[in-house]
Design a protein around this motif. Structure first.
Motif, PDB file in Angstrom:
ATOM      1  N   SER A  65       0.804  -1.222  -0.107  1.00  0.00           N
ATOM      2  CA  SER A  65      -0.046   0.036   0.048  1.00  0.00           C
ATOM      3  C   SER A  65       0.724   1.137   0.014  1.00  0.00           C
ATOM      4  N   ILE A  66       2.139   1.162   0.421  1.00  0.00           N
ATOM      5  CA  ILE A  66       2.832   2.528   0.453  1.00  0.00           C
ATOM      6  C   ILE A  66       4.110   2.327  -0.548  1.00  0.00           C
ATOM      7  N   ARG A  67       4.055   1.462  -1.498  1.00  0.00           N
ATOM      8  CA  ARG A  67       5.239   1.349  -2.393  1.00  0.00           C
ATOM      9  C   ARG A  67       5.288   2.384  -3.248  1.00  0.00           C
ATOM     10  N   HIS A  68       4.073   3.128  -3.665  1.00  0.00           N
ATOM     11  CA  HIS A  68       4.058   4.256  -4.622  1.00  0.00           C
ATOM     12  C   HIS A  68       4.713   5.389  -3.796  1.00  0.00           C
ATOM     13  N   LEU A  69       4.573   5.454  -2.602  1.00  0.00           N
ATOM     14  CA  LEU A  69       5.301   6.633  -1.636  1.00  0.00           C
ATOM     15  C   LEU A  69       6.957   6.293  -1.832  1.00  0.00           C
ATOM     16  N   ARG A  70       7.062   5.114  -1.368  1.00  0.00           N
ATOM     17  CA  ARG A  70       8.808   4.790  -1.479  1.00  0.00           C
ATOM     18  C   ARG A  70       9.348   5.077  -2.985  1.00  0.00           C
ATOM     19  N   GLY A  71       8.687   4.738  -4.054  1.00  0.00           N
ATOM     20  CA  GLY A  71       9.106   5.112  -5.310  1.00  0.00           C
ATOM     21  C   GLY A  71       9.287   6.413  -5.521  1.00  0.00           C
ATOM     22  N   GLY A  72       8.166   7.344  -5.080  1.00  0.00           N
ATOM     23  CA  GLY A  72       8.362   8.921  -5.182  1.00  0.00           C
ATOM     24  C   GLY A  72       9.444   9.265  -4.452  1.00  0.00           C
ATOM     25  N   GLU A  73       9.699   8.805  -3.449  1.00  0.00           N
ATOM     26  CA  GLU A  73      10.623   9.436  -2.510  1.00  0.00           C
ATOM     27  C   GLU A  73      12.092   9.005  -3.073  1.00  0.00           C
ATOM     28  N   ALA A  74      12.209   8.088  -3.496  1.00  0.00           N
ATOM     29  CA  ALA A  74      13.437   7.413  -4.297  1.00  0.00           C
ATOM     30  C   ALA A  74      13.852   8.299  -5.494  1.00  0.00           C
ATOM     31  N   THR A  75      12.783   8.717  -6.398  1.00  0.00           N
ATOM     32  CA  THR A  75      13.002   9.564  -7.416  1.00  0.00           C
ATOM     33  C   THR A  75      13.334  10.930  -6.937  1.00  0.00           C
TER      34      THR A  75
END
Length: 90
Positions: A65-75
């Protein structure tokens, strides 16, 4: 299923509950492949220990559920670091 695989599934499940690591991080920590860890936790563990499997499923669902947040932060970090490098070159 071999006893060694059963023990590995339970060990990975307990480790996931203790540390709350992502599948990728858990794979790196244990030395198994990401695919093996994921298959052990999602397909094999329910047959070995249903109670543990339920707890593991909740943690995996949270990570999903939070993987999109992790990806956005990494970018964001990637672009931030590239901007700092470009300013240093100038």
């Amino acid at each position: 299923m071999h006893e060694q695989i059963r023990r590995r599934c339970v060990r990975l499940g307990k480790l996931l509950i203790e540390t709350k690591l992502t599948v990728r991080a858990l794979a790196n920590a244990t030395g198994y492949s990401k695919s093996t860890v994921h298959k052990d936790l999602t397909e094999r563990l329910p047959n070995v220990d249903p109670g543990l499997s339920k707890q593991v499923a909740e943690i995996l669902a949270y990570h999903k559920s939070i993987r999109h947040l992790r990806g956005g932060e990494a970018t964001r970090q990637k672009w931030k670091n590239e901007n700092v490098a470009q300013k240093a070159d100038v």
